[in-house]
Design an enzyme around this catalytic site. Sequence first.
Site, PDB file in Angstrom:
ATOM      1  N   TYR A  22      -2.961   7.271  10.441  1.00  0.00           N
ATOM      2  CA  TYR A  22      -3.975   6.406   9.823  1.00  0.00           C
ATOM      3  C   TYR A  22      -5.257   7.179   9.544  1.00  0.00           C
ATOM      4  CZ  TYR A  22      -1.228   2.273   9.595  1.00  0.00           C
ATOM      5  OH  TYR A  22      -0.264   1.390   9.221  1.00  0.00           O
ATOM      6  N   ARG A  37      -4.709   8.879   6.320  1.00  0.00           N
ATOM      7  CA  ARG A  37      -4.810   7.959   5.174  1.00  0.00           C
ATOM      8  C   ARG A  37      -6.256   7.530   4.943  1.00  0.00           C
ATOM      9  NH1 ARG A  37      -0.844   3.246   5.878  1.00  0.00           N
ATOM     10  NH2 ARG A  37      -1.511   2.737   3.777  1.00  0.00           N
ATOM     11  N   ASN A  50      -3.587  -4.145  -1.044  1.00  0.00           N
ATOM     12  CA  ASN A  50      -4.051  -2.786  -0.740  1.00  0.00           C
ATOM     13  C   ASN A  50      -4.983  -2.777   0.454  1.00  0.00           C
ATOM     14  OD1 ASN A  50      -2.562  -2.176  -2.917  1.00  0.00           O
ATOM     15  ND2 ASN A  50      -4.263  -1.737  -4.288  1.00  0.00           N
ATOM     16  N   VAL A  51      -4.902  -1.686   1.202  1.00  0.00           N
ATOM     17  CA  VAL A  51      -5.725  -1.546   2.402  1.00  0.00           C
ATOM     18  C   VAL A  51      -6.759  -0.438   2.211  1.00  0.00           C
ATOM     19  CG1 VAL A  51      -3.970  -2.443   3.990  1.00  0.00           C
ATOM     20  CG2 VAL A  51      -3.962  -0.010   3.418  1.00  0.00           C
ATOM     21  N   HIS A  67      -3.232  -7.577   3.509  1.00  0.00           N
ATOM     22  CA  HIS A  67      -2.665  -6.652   4.499  1.00  0.00           C
ATOM     23  C   HIS A  67      -3.726  -5.903   5.290  1.00  0.00           C
ATOM     24  CE1 HIS A  67       1.347  -6.616   2.020  1.00  0.00           C
ATOM     25  NE2 HIS A  67       1.176  -7.717   2.720  1.00  0.00           N
ATOM     26  N   CYS A 111     -14.556  -4.580  25.430  1.00  0.00           N
ATOM     27  CA  CYS A 111     -13.691  -4.702  26.612  1.00  0.00           C
ATOM     28  C   CYS A 111     -13.050  -3.379  27.029  1.00  0.00           C
ATOM     29  CB  CYS A 111     -12.604  -5.755  26.354  1.00  0.00           C
ATOM     30  SG  CYS A 111     -11.298  -5.181  25.274  1.00  0.00           S
TER      31      CYS A 111
HETATM   32  P1  OAD Z   1       4.868  -0.301  -4.008  1.00  0.00           P
HETATM   33  O1  OAD Z   1       4.796   1.156  -3.736  1.00  0.00           O
HETATM   34  O2  OAD Z   1       6.029  -1.058  -3.482  1.00  0.00           O
HETATM   35  O3  OAD Z   1       4.825  -0.537  -5.580  1.00  0.00           O
HETATM   36  C1  OAD Z   1       3.892   0.114  -6.394  1.00  0.00           C
HETATM   37  C2  OAD Z   1       4.090  -0.384  -7.814  1.00  0.00           C
HETATM   38  O4  OAD Z   1       3.057   0.177  -8.614  1.00  0.00           O
HETATM   39  C3  OAD Z   1       5.418  -0.004  -8.451  1.00  0.00           C
HETATM   40  O5  OAD Z   1       6.014  -1.163  -9.012  1.00  0.00           O
HETATM   41  C4  OAD Z   1       5.018   0.996  -9.545  1.00  0.00           C
HETATM   42  O6  OAD Z   1       5.846   0.903 -10.704  1.00  0.00           O
HETATM   43  C5  OAD Z   1       3.598   0.546  -9.848  1.00  0.00           C
HETATM   44  N1  OAD Z   1       2.720   1.598 -10.397  1.00  0.00           N
HETATM   45  C6  OAD Z   1       2.739   2.930 -10.165  1.00  0.00           C
HETATM   46  N2  OAD Z   1       1.729   3.521 -10.833  1.00  0.00           N
HETATM   47  C7  OAD Z   1       1.061   2.543 -11.481  1.00  0.00           C
HETATM   48  C8  OAD Z   1      -0.095   2.524 -12.332  1.00  0.00           C
HETATM   49  N3  OAD Z   1      -0.774   3.633 -12.640  1.00  0.00           N
HETATM   50  N4  OAD Z   1      -0.501   1.323 -12.825  1.00  0.00           N
HETATM   51  C9  OAD Z   1       0.157   0.191 -12.524  1.00  0.00           C
HETATM   52  N5  OAD Z   1       1.247   0.161 -11.735  1.00  0.00           N
HETATM   53  C10 OAD Z   1       1.690   1.309 -11.212  1.00  0.00           C
HETATM   54  O7  OAD Z   1       3.480  -0.931  -3.535  1.00  0.00           O
HETATM   55  P2  OAD Z   1       3.119  -2.454  -3.200  1.00  0.00           P
HETATM   56  O8  OAD Z   1       3.823  -3.373  -4.112  1.00  0.00           O
HETATM   57  O9  OAD Z   1       1.648  -2.527  -3.092  1.00  0.00           O
HETATM   58  O10 OAD Z   1       2.500  -3.216   3.058  1.00  0.00           O
HETATM   59  O11 OAD Z   1       3.738  -2.588  -1.745  1.00  0.00           O
HETATM   60  C11 OAD Z   1       3.591  -3.785  -1.066  1.00  0.00           C
HETATM   61  C12 OAD Z   1       3.401  -3.534   0.404  1.00  0.00           C
HETATM   62  O12 OAD Z   1       4.471  -2.723   0.885  1.00  0.00           O
HETATM   63  C13 OAD Z   1       2.156  -2.721   0.755  1.00  0.00           C
HETATM   64  O13 OAD Z   1       1.002  -3.523   0.853  1.00  0.00           O
HETATM   65  C14 OAD Z   1       2.521  -2.142   2.089  1.00  0.00           C
HETATM   66  C15 OAD Z   1       3.933  -1.695   1.767  1.00  0.00           C
HETATM   67  O14 OAD Z   1       4.791  -1.551   2.835  1.00  0.00           O
HETATM   68  C16 OAD Z   1       2.025  -3.000   4.289  1.00  0.00           C
HETATM   69  O15 OAD Z   1       1.613  -1.924   4.645  1.00  0.00           O
HETATM   70  C17 OAD Z   1       2.038  -4.223   5.156  1.00  0.00           C
END
Ligand code: OAD
Length: 262
Positions: free
Chosen positions: A68, A71, A103-104, A134, A169
């Site tokens: 972390y 990141r 997004n975090v 998240h 704590c």
């Molecule tokens: P993903 O990595 O699953 O998906 C990213 C998406 O962004 C994909 O569909 C890509 O095609 C798209 N992408 C890539 N570059 C792009 C750009 N320049 N413009 C627009 N789109 C683009 O990420 P999330 O959907 O955010 O959870 O993932 C969901 C959750 O899964 C996250 O919040 C995280 C992860 O495990 C936790 O950590 C709880």
Amino acid sequence: MTPERLQEVREAVQEADGVVILTGAGVSAESGIPTFRDPGGVWARYRPEDLATPGAFSRDPRTVWEWYDFRRRTVLACTPNPGHEAIAGLLLQRSDATLVTQNVDGLHQRALEEARAREAKPNDEPLPDILELHGNLLRVRCTVCRMRADHREPIRTEGVDTLPRCPDCGALLRPDVVWFGEMLNSATLEASFAAAASAQICLVVGTSAVVHPAAGVPVATLQAGGDLVEVNPTTTPLSGRARWTFRAPSGQVLPEILAAPD
Ligand code: OAD
């Protein structure tokens, strides 16, 4: 997307009574932050069960904090891109616009702060809330009590005894993010679904739309009779339900869609 279709979407957003935007890691890709599921993404290089679960943290908090910390340093070295800036502009213009993000990385918040700082007139109004489903990498929370705080300083990960501790704590602090197997904050989740159900348009941007319950947010707009706009270079499970689809990076498309009316 023809210029006519683009104009159609722009007008639909402008005229909508309520707009919700759901973002995922793709919106930050052009800032240099890796997504999770694309080739070369976070989950292609690391196993979630080793780093992003409560069990991983209780087994080896030092390794989890090390990851972390890496990141956190990555996001602090990155800056918001034109996609974040376009969304920030919309939120500052319209009180009926809501941002829900998975997004975090805190880049939406930074874009909002920077947009406010650029405003011509001084403005003391609070910035619009962002619904962070998240959590946030730059916040910590206590593993025992309810303490939660912003925390941007580097984490000292030399040993378990140097990891950050709760000022109240004394227990170990952890990143204030949602790990696999954990519940999302119920108030944030309810506010997200309520905003989506009362919006006429939901923009789904840069998310693979496979992680629930976040992926259900746009469905609430559809079920209430609203429309989806998808911005994503690749298809997702929601693509077939989108009225308008932009297969291009969000940093290029969002400034066009969300441009302020002439
Ligand atoms: P993903 O990595 O699953 O998906 C990213 C998406 O962004 C994909 O569909 C890509 O095609 C798209 N992408 C890539 N570059 C792009 C750009 N320049 N413009 C627009 N789109 C683009 O990420 P999330 O959907 O955010 O959870 O993932 C969901 C959750 O899964 C996250 O919040 C995280 C992860 O495990 C936790 O950590 C709880």
